[in-house]
Scaffold this motif. Structure first.
Motif, mmCIF file in Angstrom:
data_model
loop_
_atom_site.group_PDB
_atom_site.id
_atom_site.type_symbol
_atom_site.label_atom_id
_atom_site.label_comp_id
_atom_site.label_asym_id
_atom_site.label_seq_id
_atom_site.Cartn_x
_atom_site.Cartn_y
_atom_site.Cartn_z
ATOM 1 N N ASP A 55 5.372 1.128 34.524
ATOM 2 C CA ASP A 55 5.724 2.068 34.299
ATOM 3 C C ASP A 55 7.617 2.755 34.460
ATOM 4 O O ASP A 55 7.858 4.448 33.955
ATOM 5 C CB ASP A 55 4.940 3.051 34.996
ATOM 6 N N THR A 56 8.205 1.866 35.232
ATOM 7 C CA THR A 56 9.467 2.121 35.360
ATOM 8 C C THR A 56 10.695 1.189 34.016
ATOM 9 O O THR A 56 11.766 2.178 33.533
ATOM 10 C CB THR A 56 10.334 1.310 36.119
ATOM 11 N N ALA A 57 10.483 1.380 33.220
ATOM 12 C CA ALA A 57 11.120 0.693 32.248
ATOM 13 C C ALA A 57 11.290 1.834 31.103
ATOM 14 O O ALA A 57 10.046 3.153 30.958
ATOM 15 C CB ALA A 57 10.050 -0.695 31.324
ATOM 16 N N ALA A 58 12.332 2.026 29.508
ATOM 17 C CA ALA A 58 12.512 2.738 29.284
ATOM 18 C C ALA A 58 11.723 2.673 27.313
ATOM 19 O O ALA A 58 11.067 3.310 27.851
ATOM 20 C CB ALA A 58 13.918 2.588 28.599
ATOM 21 N N ASP A 59 11.021 1.744 27.728
ATOM 22 C CA ASP A 59 10.091 0.894 26.504
ATOM 23 C C ASP A 59 8.097 1.735 27.035
ATOM 24 O O ASP A 59 7.508 1.096 26.352
ATOM 25 C CB ASP A 59 9.993 0.740 26.000
ATOM 26 N N TYR A 60 8.058 2.351 28.067
ATOM 27 C CA TYR A 60 6.948 2.142 29.324
ATOM 28 C C TYR A 60 5.785 2.890 27.690
ATOM 29 O O TYR A 60 4.657 2.412 27.365
ATOM 30 C CB TYR A 60 6.712 3.056 30.145
ATOM 31 N N GLU A 61 6.407 4.137 27.331
ATOM 32 C CA GLU A 61 5.232 4.868 26.137
ATOM 33 C C GLU A 61 5.430 4.475 25.592
ATOM 34 O O GLU A 61 4.097 4.043 24.356
ATOM 35 C CB GLU A 61 5.627 6.296 26.200
ATOM 36 N N ALA A 62 6.104 3.656 24.992
ATOM 37 C CA ALA A 62 6.239 3.248 23.306
ATOM 38 C C ALA A 62 5.506 1.925 23.676
ATOM 39 O O ALA A 62 5.072 1.590 22.461
ATOM 40 C CB ALA A 62 8.057 2.965 22.672
#
Length: 823
Positions: A55-62
């Motif tokens: 959840d801390t990654a930039a692409d979490y939602e994607a």
């Protein structure tokens, strides 16, 4: 005991497939299965399998987005040897998210349509002694909501053109302005077997009246029908027996000189232990419950300061100033950390002087543990039904019946909790139809959803929970009094200050009757911010941090910079920018809370948006996703204290010295009885030199607030950049309150770097002293588990303050920040 309950929480696996590719368990052999956790969701299971980013990654939602379009299959094999011979065997599912076909040993036993209901099936005739195979086929929530919208034929207005209103699933999971697009699936609450031979307890409730501290009550009990037996109630040193007939029983009882339950800050949240047993020569089943006794109502008398009506909760005949927040789900994977997260966050709410939390209508009806903790902590619960910010297809008979069963289920489940103070029909649906979409009434000639809020829900409550207050929506007032979001009738959601990025002083423009939502955004705590992305992302205007701001505005985090800049000189250094954003949120909300408390009881309460976060993000929260209190938590903890003294200063647009040096000193106390005391008013320079000191007597006839006197700051035009106002209230009983104010906005003050003396006074405590006035001291510890009881505070020159933490720490690991700049 004859009744047996066994969880099915081990040995689960999951797989995924194209939507509708799997029609039955016969089709799953070719799928690749991964380990799963139940209770849980496909989000956490996909993350554990390395298929979705942290959840801390930039692409979490994607990284999750493709899976929201797929169906998920969950399976488990289990033995029934320990209960196979029981007369009745039921399979229970307390939370299924959302459209799911349930299969046991090759037979379909149920199909679920509603995330908010509990389901159970009689499986006696389907079970084998060994190797039972349970399968849940979850359909894509995005596909299923679209399918229902297309079948209905109308497209209701809402943000981002979503169709969540056609599926009884938490709206926030589709995307919200503080949450990610994570339309998850899974068994998010317990799956378990209940087996028994005779009877089991289905539901129970306590109906009671209070008269002169005596409780006249009755236990209302519902069991499986068909078995006549006895029921026993043990409470307050009494043992009482009743007869169960046709699955129902009532046991009357009386408690004389009862200890009543009070909200946090107004008295003890006293609970009585109750034990309920079914008896037939042996104990067939039993339940334990803690029950408190209190009366609760809403007073809506005419206002004395203007046209309008007051809105105030009254508990046990005592008017309560409501101090609290709005509550959202803990996580997008709902069960993640249920027990520990509830315990930690609700303890922080109590310590933050909160006496009410509003369960917002776009989330979930929370788990029983939530209400149990609120009962124990004295935190009242305003419970929205799960309808939010749009229209709903209340002319669809199947939809309306599904909603009716959902409401019955949750009324029966939650009505036994003492903390449940109010049922509310919806969040911002009345407002949306009558205000946001007033120009679309030709397209939608009536208020779709109205049947739920004005017919179905109140009719069910009249039958199942008649003594608890109900309101059709929030914000809401009687339509002949004004529009739904009228500031001076009923409850209101005053959002203009945030929406238009107005100055904090705009909060003083009005005194709403009851604020059930308002707030401003900030960055998360620095520790959480540092955990997000990579060092290259660590800027307030980086792609990652702006993507984590879901508010519908192209300016994104520039709005936060504007809020910071209203009070502080902005910084491009990441750590300082994060801290300033926190401080700005705290200062804004402090000003609002103090203004509205100073005008009680015309203002009857404040519920700030929002208490918690469901992911690491930019939001309105007081606690970030890691349960770390932000500055606003500490600022409101002080503004929500039972005793408060403050100064409401005037602010002019052109920074006029004479006008800005005027304000009002006020006091508030929620403690019972008349009281008198004194206020010490001290003006001194930032380096501690005395400018003036005086004492003002003060008295209150009872709980409430009082504007003590108009006050003009000394030599304001010449002193305003170098002087501080310190207030100390002390009542005759020894209780007290303190507050401090810079003469003008901190960005104009001559605040240079203070020298701190820090000494560790225990494994989990320290003392900090400053040689000059220190603004917004922030104690940073790299361990996210370390939470200080006091943080983001001001410290006068030459004074010391003792700080306690929740765990042991080494003061050498601390970094101490404060707001300052060159003269």
């Amino acid at each position: 005991m004859e009744s047996l309950q066994r969880p099915l929480d081990d040995g689960w696996t999951f797989a995924f497939a194209k939507h509708l590719a799997i029609q039955s368990p016969d089709d799953i052999d070719q799928l690749k299965f991964y380990l799963a956790e139940v209770p849980g969701t496909n989000l956490t299971d996909l993350q554990a399998a390395g298929l979705v980013s942290p959840d801390t990654a930039a692409d979490y939602e994607a990284s999750f987005a493709p899976y929201a379009q797929r169906d998920f299959i969950y399976q488990v094999r289990f033995s029934a040897s320990d209960f196979i011979n029981r007369q009745h065997i039921e399979l229970h599912f307390d939370g299924i998210d959302t459209v799911c076909e349930l299969w046991l040993n090759g037979q379909r036993i149920n199909q679920t349509e509603n995330c908010f209901r509990r389901y159970h099936s009689d499986v006696k005739d389907l079970l084998k002694e060994e190797n039972n195979h349970l399968v849940g086929i979850f359909r894509s929530p995005l596909k299923e909501s679209q399918k229902r919208q297309q079948a209905y034929g109308k497209k209701f207005p809402t943000h981002l053109d979503l169709d969540f209103m056609f599926l009884r699933k938490p709206a926030y999971s589709f995307f919200w302005d503080w949450g990610p697009c994570m339309a998850v699936s899974g068994f998010y609450r317990s799956v378990y077997i209940r087996a028994f031979d005779a009877a089991t307890i289905r539901e129970f409730n306590f109906d009671y009246t209070i008269s002169d501290r005596s409780i006249d009550a009755k236990l209302q009990l519902e069991t499986t029908p068909g078995v006549d037996c006895e029921a026993k109630l043990e409470i307050a040193g009494q043992e009482l027996i009743g007869n169960v007939k046709n699955g129902r029983c009532e046991i009357p009882f009386r408690i004389r000189n009862a200890i009543l339950w009070y909200p946090n800050g107004y008295g003890e949240a006293h609970l009585y232990e109750a034990k309920i047993s079914l008896l037939d020569k042996t104990v067939l089943d039993e339940r334990s419950h803690k029950i408190g006794f209190r009366s609760i109502e809403i007073a809506e008398a005419p206002r004395k300061d203007r046209d309008g009506t007051r809105f105030q909760f009254v508990v046990n005949g005592q008017e309560i100033f409501t101090r609290g927040y709005n509550w959202i789900p803990l996580d997008n994977s709902i069960p993640r950390g249920y027990e520990s997260a509830y315990r930690e966050q609700l303890a922080l709410a109590k310590n933050g002087n909160v006496n009410m939390l509003r369960i917002w209508g776009g989330g979930i009806y929370e788990d029983d543990q939530f209400y149990e903790h609120c009962d124990e902590l004295g935190i009242m619960v305003w419970q929205d039904a799960m309808f939010v910010c749009t229209l709903y297809p209340d002319d669809d008979a199947d939809f309306l019946e599904e909603v009716k069963q959902e409401l019955i289920d949750n009324i029966l489940r939650l009505r036994k909790y003492t903390s449940l103070a109010l049922w509310c029909g919806e969040n911002e649906c009345h407002e949306a139809y009558y205000e946001w979409w007033a120009d679309r009434h030709d397209e939608f000639p009536r208020f779709f959803g109205e049947k739920v809020y004005h017919e179905v829900f109140p009719k069910l409550l009249a039958e199942l929970d008649p003594k608890r207050p109900y309101r059709p929506g929030s914000p809401w007032c009687k339509m002949d009094a004004g529009t739904p979001n009228d500031l001076f009738h009923g409850d209101s959601h005053p959002w203009n200050l945030f929406k238009y990025t107005q100055d904090f002083s705009s909060y003083a423009d009005n005194v709403p009757s009851f604020v059930s939502e308002t707030g401003i955004q900030s960055m998360p705590d620095l520790r959480t911010a540092l955990s997000m992305g990579t060092p290259a992302d660590h800027h307030m205007q980086s792609y990652l941090f702006e993507k984590r701001n879901h508010f519908e505005s192209p300016s994104k985090n520039e709005r936060l910079i504007k809020f910071s800049g209203a009070l502080f000189r902005i910084s491009t250094e990441f750590d300082k920018a994060i801290i300033l954003s926190n401080l700005a949120q705290g200062e804004y909300l402090r000003f609002a809370a103090e203004h509205w408390r100073a005008n009680a009881p015309e203002c009857g309460g404040i519920l700030i948006w929002q208490f918690n976060d469901c992911w690491p993000a930019i939001s309105w929260s007081a606690l970030d996703y890691n349960h770390i209190p932000k500055a606003s938590y500490y600022y409101l903890q002080r503004a929500y204290a039972s005793n408060l003294v403050g100064f409401q200063q005037q602010y002019s647009i052109d920074l006029e010295g004479e006008e800005d040096g005027i304000g009002q000193i006020f006091v508030c106390s929620d403690l019972p009885g008349a009281r008198s005391g004194k206020i010490t008013v001290r003006e001194e320079t930032v380096t501690g030199e005395l400018i003036s000191e005086k004492t003002i007597p003060v008295s209150l006839a009872g709980p409430g607030s009082q504007i003590v006197q108009k006050f003009t700051l000394t030599d304001y035009a010449s002193q305003r950049f170098t002087a501080i106002l310190h207030l100390k209230l002390k009542w005759e009983d020894g209780s007290e309150a303190k507050n401090s104010y810079t003469f003008t906005r901190p960005k104009y003050m001559q605040l240079t770097a203070p020298n701190f003396e820090i000494g560790q006074t225990g494994d989990s405590s320290l003392r900090i002293t400053s040689d000059r006035f220190a603004k917004g001291i922030y104690l940073f510890h790299p361990d996210k588990k370390i939470v200080f009881r006091n943080n983001y505070f001001d410290l006068p020159a030459g004074r010391s303050v003792d700080i306690q933490a929740n765990h042991a720490f080494d003061a050498n690991d601390l970094k101490v920040y404060s707001y300052h700049h060159d003269a």
